[in-house]
Design a protein around this motif. Structure first.
Motif, PDB file in Angstrom:
ATOM      1  N   ARG A  25      48.589  36.099  28.331  1.00  0.00           N
ATOM      2  CA  ARG A  25      48.966  36.567  29.509  1.00  0.00           C
ATOM      3  C   ARG A  25      48.413  35.980  30.692  1.00  0.00           C
ATOM      4  NH1 ARG A  25      50.070  42.906  30.235  1.00  0.00           N
ATOM      5  NH2 ARG A  25      51.415  41.902  31.942  1.00  0.00           N
ATOM      6  N   ALA A  26      46.814  35.701  30.545  1.00  0.00           N
ATOM      7  CA  ALA A  26      46.198  34.858  31.656  1.00  0.00           C
ATOM      8  C   ALA A  26      46.522  33.356  31.484  1.00  0.00           C
ATOM      9  CB  ALA A  26      44.738  35.050  31.350  1.00  0.00           C
ATOM     10  N   VAL A  27      46.827  32.814  30.360  1.00  0.00           N
ATOM     11  CA  VAL A  27      47.361  31.350  30.149  1.00  0.00           C
ATOM     12  C   VAL A  27      48.535  31.205  30.970  1.00  0.00           C
ATOM     13  CG1 VAL A  27      48.083  29.582  28.811  1.00  0.00           C
ATOM     14  CG2 VAL A  27      45.979  30.871  28.158  1.00  0.00           C
ATOM     15  N   ARG A  28      49.568  32.219  31.015  1.00  0.00           N
ATOM     16  CA  ARG A  28      50.669  32.115  31.553  1.00  0.00           C
ATOM     17  C   ARG A  28      50.572  32.164  33.269  1.00  0.00           C
ATOM     18  NH1 ARG A  28      52.620  35.367  27.250  1.00  0.00           N
ATOM     19  NH2 ARG A  28      52.637  37.256  28.437  1.00  0.00           N
ATOM     20  N   ALA A  29      49.703  32.924  33.545  1.00  0.00           N
ATOM     21  CA  ALA A  29      49.199  32.803  35.122  1.00  0.00           C
ATOM     22  C   ALA A  29      48.877  31.466  35.654  1.00  0.00           C
ATOM     23  CB  ALA A  29      48.167  33.786  35.512  1.00  0.00           C
ATOM     24  N   ALA A  30      47.717  31.083  34.743  1.00  0.00           N
ATOM     25  CA  ALA A  30      47.121  29.560  34.865  1.00  0.00           C
ATOM     26  C   ALA A  30      48.161  28.827  34.995  1.00  0.00           C
ATOM     27  CB  ALA A  30      45.999  29.362  33.767  1.00  0.00           C
ATOM     28  N   ALA A  31      49.336  28.829  34.180  1.00  0.00           N
ATOM     29  CA  ALA A  31      50.169  27.792  34.419  1.00  0.00           C
ATOM     30  C   ALA A  31      50.918  27.473  35.841  1.00  0.00           C
ATOM     31  CB  ALA A  31      51.587  28.188  33.416  1.00  0.00           C
TER      32      ALA A  31
ATOM     33  N   SER B  54      45.576  44.649  34.899  1.00  0.00           N
ATOM     34  CA  SER B  54      45.139  43.453  35.314  1.00  0.00           C
ATOM     35  C   SER B  54      45.638  42.103  35.040  1.00  0.00           C
ATOM     36  CB  SER B  54      43.477  43.414  34.834  1.00  0.00           C
ATOM     37  OG  SER B  54      43.472  43.565  33.552  1.00  0.00           O
ATOM     38  N   ALA B  55      46.233  42.236  34.085  1.00  0.00           N
ATOM     39  CA  ALA B  55      47.001  40.789  33.626  1.00  0.00           C
ATOM     40  C   ALA B  55      48.134  40.614  34.520  1.00  0.00           C
ATOM     41  CB  ALA B  55      47.600  40.846  32.284  1.00  0.00           C
ATOM     42  N   THR B  56      48.914  41.839  35.000  1.00  0.00           N
ATOM     43  CA  THR B  56      50.145  41.689  35.837  1.00  0.00           C
ATOM     44  C   THR B  56      49.522  41.416  37.461  1.00  0.00           C
ATOM     45  OG1 THR B  56      51.313  43.494  34.705  1.00  0.00           O
ATOM     46  CG2 THR B  56      51.519  42.856  37.131  1.00  0.00           C
ATOM     47  N   ALA B  57      48.284  42.065  37.638  1.00  0.00           N
ATOM     48  CA  ALA B  57      47.778  41.500  38.979  1.00  0.00           C
ATOM     49  C   ALA B  57      47.232  40.146  39.144  1.00  0.00           C
ATOM     50  CB  ALA B  57      46.684  42.631  39.180  1.00  0.00           C
TER      51      ALA B  57
END
Length: 314
Positions: free
Chosen positions: A163-169, A112-115
């Protein structure tokens, strides 16, 4: 501090109360209404109804679970709401919970983090009206382009872990849910190292001058998070380690509910008189949170959260 409103979609309240909350937020001049998706309304359907029932408030749909809705579905939904309502429409995405993804929808939670990361990348061009051409490990879309005018939606990522924070970036905004000000500081600092210009918001339940029913409603909302990874550690750092340890023994929900002290509720919610709530808002601001999405408690004493929203307006 910019303050918007998020519909609580409380399970113990009539579902249609959400529309009344939306109208009140619009009439009071709040700039933004977050429309999530729980067990009642489809988020895009409710957003369209809100657009018809209000006059000016901006809409943000989500967070939508990225392992349930694909980028094409999300882009089409946002464009549909924008086209039918004539309103500015943002999109929020996240990983949701195992209960929603695995149990309700029958979808796997692995990856899910990758998605999440891939959905943000795939959504950007779609929301801008470009033809899709993305192939990742979990997310793929090729050859689709919106037939409706592109909504050019602001993109928000619901984040908590690294990992979600990296997506938020990669997005326009990160949003945190049910965090103490101290708990918000870590993700905010991590985001600032990756993307200094991405804005930070937090969903925070609020009840100004709350009665017993509002406090009980907030208490029920906190219980599922006490044993959750990350959240449990946050509550332990806030001084509630014994309660977290008890929650992780999986007691009966009634026992756990009765054990939650008011002090824990005050650590993650805006509860109290106006001065106390103002102090809590200042604490979030000091932690780097620039926007608050107020989730008003809705009870028979304060239907649709009207009194709380009026107290916080402006």
């Amino acid at each position: 501090m910019r303050i918007g409103v998020s519909l609580g979609l409380w399970q113990d309240r009539p579902p249609e109360e959400a529309l009344r909350t939306a109208r009140i937020a619009d009439e009071l001049g709040y700039p933004e209404l977050w429309i999530g998706e729980m067990a009642t309304y489809d988020a895009f359907a409710l957003a369209t109804a809100v657009g018809a029932a209000t006059s000016r408030i901006g809409l943000t749909v989500g967070p939508l679970a990225v392992t349930v809705r694909d980028p094409m579905m999300i882009a089409m939904g946002a464009a549909s709401v924008a086209g039918l309502s004539g309103r500015r429409v943002g999109v929020a995405v996240g990983t949701s919970s195992p209960t929603v993804v695995r149990d309700w929808h029958g979808r796997p939670t692995a990856g899910s983090a990758t998605a999440l990361h891939e959905t943000v990348r795939a959504l950007r061009p779609l929301l801008a009206g470009e033809r899709s051409d993305f192939a990742g490990e979990r997310v793929r879309s090729r050859g689709y382009r919106l037939r409706l005018p592109a909504p050019r939606s602001e993109l928000t990522v619901a984040a908590f872990g690294p990992r979600a924070v990296r997506a938020a970036a990669l997005a326009d905004r990160m949003v945190l849910n049910l965090v103490t000000p101290a708990g918000a500081a870590g993700p905010v600092a991590a985001l600032r190292r990756l993307a200094p210009d991405v804005r930070v918001a937090a969903w925070v339940v609020a009840a100004v001058d709350p009665g017993p029913a509002a406090v009980a409603q907030v208490r029920r909302g906190v219980v599922p998070y006490l044993a959750a990874p990350g959240y449990g550690e946050m509550f332990a750092e806030a001084g509630f380690g014994e309660l977290v340890a008890f929650a992780r023994t999986r007691p009966h929900p009634r026992e756990l509910l009765a054990a939650v002290p008011d002090a824990l509720l005050s650590s993650v919610a805006l509860l109290g008189d106006r001065a106390e709530v103002s102090g809590r808002l200042a604490a979030y601001a000091a932690a780097g949170v620039g926007e608050i999405a107020v989730v008003p408690a809705c009870t028979d004493d304060d239907p649709a959260g009207a009194a709380t929203l009026e107290a916080l307006a402006g």
